[in-house]
Scaffold this active site. Sequence first.
Site, PDB file in Angstrom:
ATOM      1  N   HIS A 390      75.993  30.950   6.816  1.00 15.93           N
ATOM      2  CA  HIS A 390      75.344  30.712   8.079  1.00 15.93           C
ATOM      3  C   HIS A 390      75.673  32.080   9.111  1.00 15.93           C
ATOM      4  CE1 HIS A 390      73.810  28.246  11.540  1.00 15.93           C
ATOM      5  NE2 HIS A 390      74.620  28.943  12.382  1.00 15.93           N
ATOM      6  N   GLU A 391      77.027  32.182   9.245  1.00 11.26           N
ATOM      7  CA  GLU A 391      77.320  33.224  10.057  1.00 11.26           C
ATOM      8  C   GLU A 391      76.795  34.630   9.785  1.00 11.26           C
ATOM      9  OE1 GLU A 391      77.888  32.380  13.092  1.00 11.26           O
ATOM     10  OE2 GLU A 391      78.610  30.248  12.547  1.00 11.26           O
ATOM     11  N   HIS A 394      73.466  35.348  11.064  1.00 10.03           N
ATOM     12  CA  HIS A 394      73.611  35.710  12.584  1.00 10.03           C
ATOM     13  C   HIS A 394      74.093  37.423  12.350  1.00 10.03           C
ATOM     14  CE1 HIS A 394      73.136  32.208  14.447  1.00 10.03           C
ATOM     15  NE2 HIS A 394      74.265  31.604  13.994  1.00 10.03           N
ATOM     16  N   HIS A 397      71.393  39.497  11.019  1.00  7.16           N
ATOM     17  CA  HIS A 397      70.498  39.837  12.296  1.00  7.16           C
ATOM     18  C   HIS A 397      70.664  40.760  13.178  1.00  7.16           C
ATOM     19  CE1 HIS A 397      67.562  37.009  15.065  1.00  7.16           C
ATOM     20  NE2 HIS A 397      67.178  38.428  14.835  1.00  7.16           N
TER      21      HIS A 397
END
Length: 601
Positions: A390-391, A394, A397
């Site tokens: 998940h992180e 980020h 991105h």
Amino acid sequence: MSMTLPPRSAVAPQHTWNAESVFATPADWDTEFDAVTVALSALAAYKGRLAEGPNVLAGFVAEHEALARRVAKLNFYATMSAAVDTTDQSAASRSVRAGGLASQFAAAVAFAEPELLALGMRTLRAWIASEPRLAIYAHYAEDLLRQAPHVRSAEVEEVLGLAADAFRGPTQIHAMLSNADMQFPDAVAEDDSTLTVAQGTLRRILTGPDRAARRSAYESYTGEYLAHKNTLAVTLLTSVKQDVFSARVRGFESALHAALFPHNIPVEVFHNLIDTFRRHLPIWHRYWAVRRRTLGVDALYPYDIWAPLGRPAHPVSFEQAVAWIGEALAPLGDAYVTTLTRGCLEQRWVDRAPNQGKRQGAFSFGTYDTYPFIMMSYADDVFSMSTLAHELGHSLHSHYSTRSQPWVYSRYSLFLAEVASNFNQAMLRNYLLRTQDDPLLQRALIEEAMSNFHRYFFIMPTLARFELEVHTRVEQGRGLGADDLIALCADLFAEGYGEEMEFEREREGITWATFQHLYVAYYPYQYATGIAGAHALAAQVLDGDPGAAEHYLGFLKAGASAYALDVLRAAGVDLSHPEPVEAAFKVMAGYVDRLEELTAG
């Protein structure tokens, strides 16, 4: 056996974030802080002069960006240092100083937008067309025109900039109270051994098989928040009043309109999400029933939500997690996977060791001039692997955005942020469910998926409903206290739990106090829209749709170069309509079906 945490000083450097890549030493941070403080005065020379011509405007823009990047870097280092050890007083001091500097910077440039609007868009467009150094600001200028009705005079904007530091007070109070000052009683396991309850250990206990330990940890955690309920209520309500104040100063209909306006999100997107969530609550009621039957308990309680539904899966080391995540994201190409792997294993993007004083949760954070770092507490299990994925969503991105966009467009909106993070998780689950035959791992992956959906498609929409009601009551001038907040939150959870969950209203009603997300107006709903967008984009890549991977990488690279909804539309999903949210609920229902099959008999 007692569960204890090491002090920060005992953590191996390779398990910590690469702080020295940002500033070699804290002393270097101090030196830069002093230099930036002095440099801020140079911006004053431009006040009242932006109408002189495109050359002057281009000079201001260049100095503004250079200082903004330096301020951001100072703030990041201070914030990250404090987050990994909230008991470090020198780090806390730097964080406060950095916040003050950011406020000074905001005040120092507050004159700019009113002066630009005074130029008129015809002049501004002509200057952008004639001056190459201003060419990249075309979208910024058009967006500024859109926001013109809510931009105040230079004097008012300066006051709002100066107030920004003081307005951070509620967030800082909540953070320090939750992460540094609260002392949670030890949990007591079934064998009478004790386990340390802290922000970094709670999840591990609640996902463990010992029901006595889970209950004890849950009561310890909620009990400590209840002991501070009045302080926490005043803190949250102060933040809400600040939202309402800011919305009114800028002439918005409500705090909801004010929160969604900067990124051009219609309020209907928020209400569509809430309406769709409420219609699909029966899926959650069915999941609670499956979980209760599988656990073999007469009554399900909130501390059973994360309980394992059988023997635990084999441990997943950090290195194995990185390898699997890389394999799962292979459809995005070698460059994506290589960047991810090097970040984790060579460049030390991830601060992963639990330690005393480490703040709760996990986050990705960096600046235009640093790595996109991650703070988390890795625990060698499927849940931690998913959090890491998940992180990293980020962080990748941010990596692609900062390397593809000029600084002015490099920071994508919160509305887009949770798409990339959940995309990684969706891809990882799909890959492992297809390639790993171990039934324990299969079940653990479904449990983790439902845990993630619980956070994104249950907790966050519930908190979104909560904050809408709280903001509305404050806007109407209705009084609220701690018990009112607890009762409201308990009512909302009761609706979500249906007849399948037993809970103590006060303990579940204090949930609002445990989430710092509520200190950013209307942040929680974006988790739900994010997971919906993520599953829509992942489905396109997994289905082999022509150009899907390239479109997704284009989404990562777009940053804030267009409005959030337009960036997503270009990638292939339209979140202005409820269909992607409906589709994500179908994905979740499929996981419930599969879990029912895996746990049958």
